[in-house]
Scaffold this active site. Structure first.
Site: not given
Lengths: 210, 542
Positions: B344, B315-316, B89, B154, B266, B341
């Site tokens: 935006k 950060h993962h 998936h 994944w 990332h 962000t």
């Protein structure tokens, strides 16, 4: 369509060449990251790896003021019928002092197998200050079915160990190795005593069968 | 997704028809026309159809997962197969659905928005598309191989994907290589087109935000796809050639895999969201009937997000045992991304402010994007807090977070784009009532699916597990009901698109009265060849 695209053909070609150069650079960079990572970790001690060959003793005064707890953890591997045991799970040492601990490998399986004990140090900054004079982890071990083998770890925590580190954990994890890859480690700085020690412990007949 | 522009509608000057007319006579017909096409509109259509197909296949896999999680206990599938479903998936949706959809939109709309006759490298364009069906046929075929499909998630962390992987992993690596080459070639083509084929008079700062975000995305692709290729090559060598890049027993380091993967991974998540920002920045001004607020700041914010994306990868990996300094660095650099962000989101809202807003389906999806993507952004900020992440790591809170940014984020923006440009592609407006049904079913379905995951995650439910403790049962039941609602409502989307291709209310060249970009100056449906003589671009002040 023909004229516009044809007119810009040289510019497009230049752009494509530039992007291809960047692309090639990033491909090289991707593979260069592997040695870079190793060097970075070696310099900073970040991933808790210890030296892969024997180091010499640093002659320095033992710091009696400080005592550091040295803990030993051993772990087996999936699919490897071995057991690795340490005689003392925890000892207390002074920085600068050298100490010796014995580990016993036991092959509980029914055939001869090769494995290696891979070390890892927590907290990782301590790995820069842990010097191993003699270690079974520098080489693969071959054990016949039912055989067992005791080997020493001789190590020293140097005096420049950061003061906030009160305990150091050394983990040995067993990993199965290909059967034909028993290698002898070479001492890195040619210290005679280390070479002798390494040879002695590598020698099964004097390794102390039980 | 769109119908092919009929050939008899070619609208060009006499000189052009003489030039292209001859060309037309030799065009292959039937299937070979699609296999051999070098036309950016046809290739864009192929990309979009491919992506929709993958979206439905990946959606079926997700529904298998949600069906199993409808109740605690194991009902429908074995844990091994469950793991294959979560993995496939993720892979199909990321590499097969979202990325090709954006490339398809770029193929269709970038030349139209910059006044170019086609992509700069049309044959390469054909090649990059046809690599994709090969890659994903290969990837899907692993489901039928002995040992099953990839089952390691994944993110394919080593040694799960090397030492403990099913034999089909080698095929998975090959398919990722092929898909990666396709993305790289597509990116080179888009860069070459945008930098060289703009209409005379169009400066960089005159380009639409969609073109800008795609230009930056293309650079991200060029920078990180080689790293992905490198990582999977190292896996391939670890599996088949006895190297030990990621094998601690041979002197390698599994943590190295995570560093390399997330150095790619990332920027990859921004590859999936920057074009979405561009789409929304084009749609909102159209239906608010105002110019985009803060055009230049939008461009700079996009560029800053792209640059910052290279500095936040760990950060993962907050729980792998990073030193304190690294935890702090990656925590703060991650939080820094909230600034561009936020710029935006502020600009979108300010564009809406005192606008003359109408709620066409494209606008509904765009507004839902702004609201729901922001929710995903906020949960991202929570996850960025390193000590808090120790609690959230690998729970459903993470699943909720990235599905909020990817489904009502990336996927909604693609749907908004389809509703926005369908009149240009097909010459017909999509059925209004059905589109509104599709929107409301989707938006309710998405929130029913993913909002409860925040709660189950905070309560401690781990990801990628086919069974769970009884206290999570209610949240999961709601999630599963929402997932089926969302999934089934996408069939309505397929119906709407097919209906729109076959007929409907005829659209004029300028299908939306607030739309000002260059694509609305060509007829609807867009003829196969447009802008053969480049238009003289009149700069509009942004």
């Amino acid at each position: 369509m023909v004229n516009v695209v044809e007119d810009r053909r040289p510019q497009v070609r230049r752009t494509v060449i530039k992007t291809l150069v960047v692309l090639a650079g990033m491909c090289v960079f991707a593979f260069a990251l592997v040695p870079l990572y190793d060097v970075f970790c070696q310099v900073t001690g970040l991933n808790g790896k210890t030296a892969s060959s024997a180091q010499s003793l640093v002659h320095q005064e033992v710091d009696d003021e400080r005592t550091v707890t040295m803990q030993f953890v051993t772990r087996g591997a999936a699919g490897l019928p071995w057991r690795l045991e340490v005689e003392e799970r925890q000892i207390r040492v002074h920085p600068g002092q050298s100490a010796e601990v014995h580990f016993t490998f036991r092959n509980l399986g029914e055939r001869s197998l090769v494995a290696r004990a891979v070390p890892s140090v927590t907290p990782s900054p301590a790995s820069l200050h842990l010097r191993k004079l003699v270690c079974f982890c520098f080489e693969n071990q071959r054990l016949a079915a039912g055989e067992s083998f005791t080997a020493p770890l001789v190590f020293q925590l140097t005096r420049d160990l950061p003061p906030e580190i009160k305990a150091v954990t050394l983990v040995y994890t067993l990993y199965p190795q290909e059967n034909d890859t028993v290698t002898a480690a070479m001492p890195d700085d040619g210290k005679h005593i280390d070479a002798v020690a390494t040879r002695r412990w590598a020698d099964r007949s004097s390794g102390g069968e039980t | 997704m769109a119908s092919l522009p009929p050939k008899h509608r070619l609208q060009s000057s006499a000189a052009d028809s003489a030039a292209t007319g001859q060309h037309e006579h030799h065009r292959p017909r039937g299937l070979m026309r699609w296999v051999l096409t070098t036309n950016h509109k046809e290739i864009g259509t192929l990309y979009l159809i491919f992506s929709l197909t993958m979206f439905l296949i990946g959606g079926v896999f997700a529904l298998v997962v949600r069906a199993e999680l409808f109740q605690p206990g194991l009902q429908l599938v074995q844990p091994e197969f469950f793991n294959q479903m979560t993995t496939m998936h993720g892979l199909i949706m990321v590499f097969g659905a979202v990325m090709p959809a954006f490339v398809g939109l770029a193929n269709w709309m970038v030349p139209l928005q910059i006044g170019a006759p086609d992509m700069a490298l049309p044959r390469l364009n054909n090649f990059s598309f046809w690599l994709l069906p090969i890659a994903f046929t290969l990837m899907l075929s692993t489901l039928f191989m002995p040992g099953g499909a990839p089952n390691f998630g994944w993110t394919f962390y080593a040694p799960l994907s090397t030492t403990y992987a099913p034999p089909s992993t080698t095929f998975f690596i090959l398919s990722l290589h092929i898909a990666g080459i396709s993305s790289i070639l597509g990116a080179i083509n888009i860069i070459a087109t945008i930098l060289n084929l703009r209409a005379p008079g169009m400066r960089m700062m005159d380009m639409t935000l969609f073109v800008w975000t795609w230009l930056i995305t293309a650079f991200l692709l060029i920078a990180v796809m080689p790293v992905l290729a490198g990582v999977v090559t190292m896996m391939l060598m670890d599996i088949n050639f006895g190297t030990s890049f990621f094998n601690a027993g041979g002197g390698g380091d599994p943590v190295l895999f995570q560093h390399l993967f997330w150095f790619f991974g990332h920027p990859e998540v921004y590859i999936m969201i920057l074009p979405a920002f561009g789409i929304v920045s084009v749609i909102i001004p159209t239906f608010a009937r105002k110019r985009l607020f803060g055009y230049a700041s939008m461009v700079y914010a996009t560029a800053s997000i792209a640059i910052l994306s290279f500095l936040v990868w760990a950060h993962h990996m907050f729980v792998v045992g990073l030193p304190l300094v690294a935890e702090l660095f990656f925590m703060y650099s991650t939080m820094l991304i909230a600034v561009p962000t936020g710029v935006k989101v502020f600009n979108w809202i300010t564009t809406l402010f005192r606008g003359s807003i109408s709620f066409e389906p494209a606008m509904l999806f765009a507004i839902a994007f702004v609201v729901l993507f922001t929710i995903g952004g906020f949960s991202g900020l929570m996850l960025a807090i390193s000590p808090a992440d120790f609690q959230y790591h690998d729970t459903y809170f993470v699943v909720a977070h990235f599905h909020y940014v990817l489904v009502p984020g990336a996927v909604f923006s693609i749907m908004a784009a389809v509703y926005y440009w369908l009149p240009k592609w097909t010459g017909h407006y999509p059925h209004l009532r059905l589109s509104q049904w599709h929107f409301w079913l989707s938006v309710i379905g998405v929130n029913l699916t993913f909002f409860p995951m925040h709660f189950s995650g905070l309560a401690g439910m781990p990801r990628r597990i086919p069974d769970y403790s009884l206290q999570f049962a209610d949240f999961n039941m709601v999630s599963s009901i929402g997932a089926f609602m969302f999934g089934l409502s996408q069939l309505l989307f397929v119906v709407i698109v097919i209906m729109c291709v076959r007929g409907g209310k005829t659209a004029p060249a300028k299908a939306w009265d607030g739309a000002e970009d260059l694509e609305w100056t060509v007829p609807s449906p867009a003829p196969l060849h447009t802008f053969e003589h480049p238009p003289q671009y009149r700069p509009v002040e942004h």
